[in-house]
Scaffold this motif. Structure first.
Motif: not given
Length: 249
Positions: A169-170, A135-140
């Motif tokens: 970043k959300l 999804t190309n989202m950031t991850q923690g």
């Protein structure tokens, strides 16, 4: 902001599992099942963010047979607003789960996707990372503390050298570790209320995802039994046994 929480139905952590006589799989007949403990922590954190006014809706999702509705109802009793069951009889592998969640992210547009860092049955620790990549989202990952600061989500991660704090970043993907929180117990009134909360059933075909297994299990066996330890009277005896019997010195 919506929070999507992915949960998994697993054997209860207090159950001693057995292997089927033909070594094809773990014997799940008459075994107590539960929400994966790491996923319970993810539910709790999402509900806490809602109680703080940061999230507007918490959605729990799970993939599997109708049996997983029991765990989804548990999530609703713990404070989630609605549930999604992706109904399938297939043994869904981590990559397929990540693809299903990616399709749901596109449909639901959550600000945060939370899940346990791993399940206690597969121990794969893959799905969150795969979802972030798809999804190309950031991850923690391995989150032990989560805090919203403006447009960022501050996540404290447990790493080999200690703790690492990162700003994400959300929208983002967060996988939860044991020390993030202590999940609450569902009260009887909330269990009753959960029965009236919406639970929608969809299929992998609805999401356009092929969940056919790519991996084949050859054999499942119990681990070798460990030999009982012994007590020694002093260091000299310990050295003697390590040298003469164990052969490690």
């Amino acid at each position: 902001m919506k929070i999507l929480v992915a949960i998994k139905r697993v054997v209860d952590a207090n159950v001693k599992v057995r292997v089927k006589p033909d070594n094809s799989a773990v014997d799940l007949s008459n075994v107590k099942m539960a929400v994966n403990p790491f996923c319970e922590i993810a539910i709790e954190e999402a509900v806490r963010l809602k109680e703080k006014g940061i999230a507007t809706e918490v959605i729990v999702v799970s993939a599997g047979t109708k049996d997983c509705q029991e765990q989804l109802r548990t999530g609703l009793a713990l404070g989630a607003d609605r549930a999604l069951q992706i109904e399938t009889d297939a043994d869904v592998e981590p990559l397929a789960i990540a693809k299903l969640l990616a399709a749901l992210v596109e449909k639901e547009q959550p600000g945060i996707v939370m899940m346990g860092k791993q399940s206690i049955d597969g121990e794969n620790n893959q799905t969150g990372q795969m979802l972030a990549a798809l999804t190309n989202m950031t991850q923690g990952t391995f989150a032990s503390e989560v805090e919203v600061a403006g447009e960022e989500l501050l996540v404290t991660r447990e790493v080999d050298g200690g703790l690492q704090k990162i700003g994400l970043k959300l929208p983002t993907v967060v996988t939860t570790d044991l020390r993030l929180n202590e999940p609450r117990y569902a009260s009887l009134p909330n269990i009753m209320k959960a029965k009236r909360k919406p639970l929608e059933t969809i299929t992998p075909e609805d999401l356009g995802v092929d969940v056919a297994p790519r991996l084949k299990t050859l054999e499942v066996t119990m681990p070798e039994e460990r030999q009982a330890g012994i007590k020694v009277a002093n260091v000299s005896e310990l050295v003697e046994k390590l040298t003469a019997e164990a052969g490690v010195l």
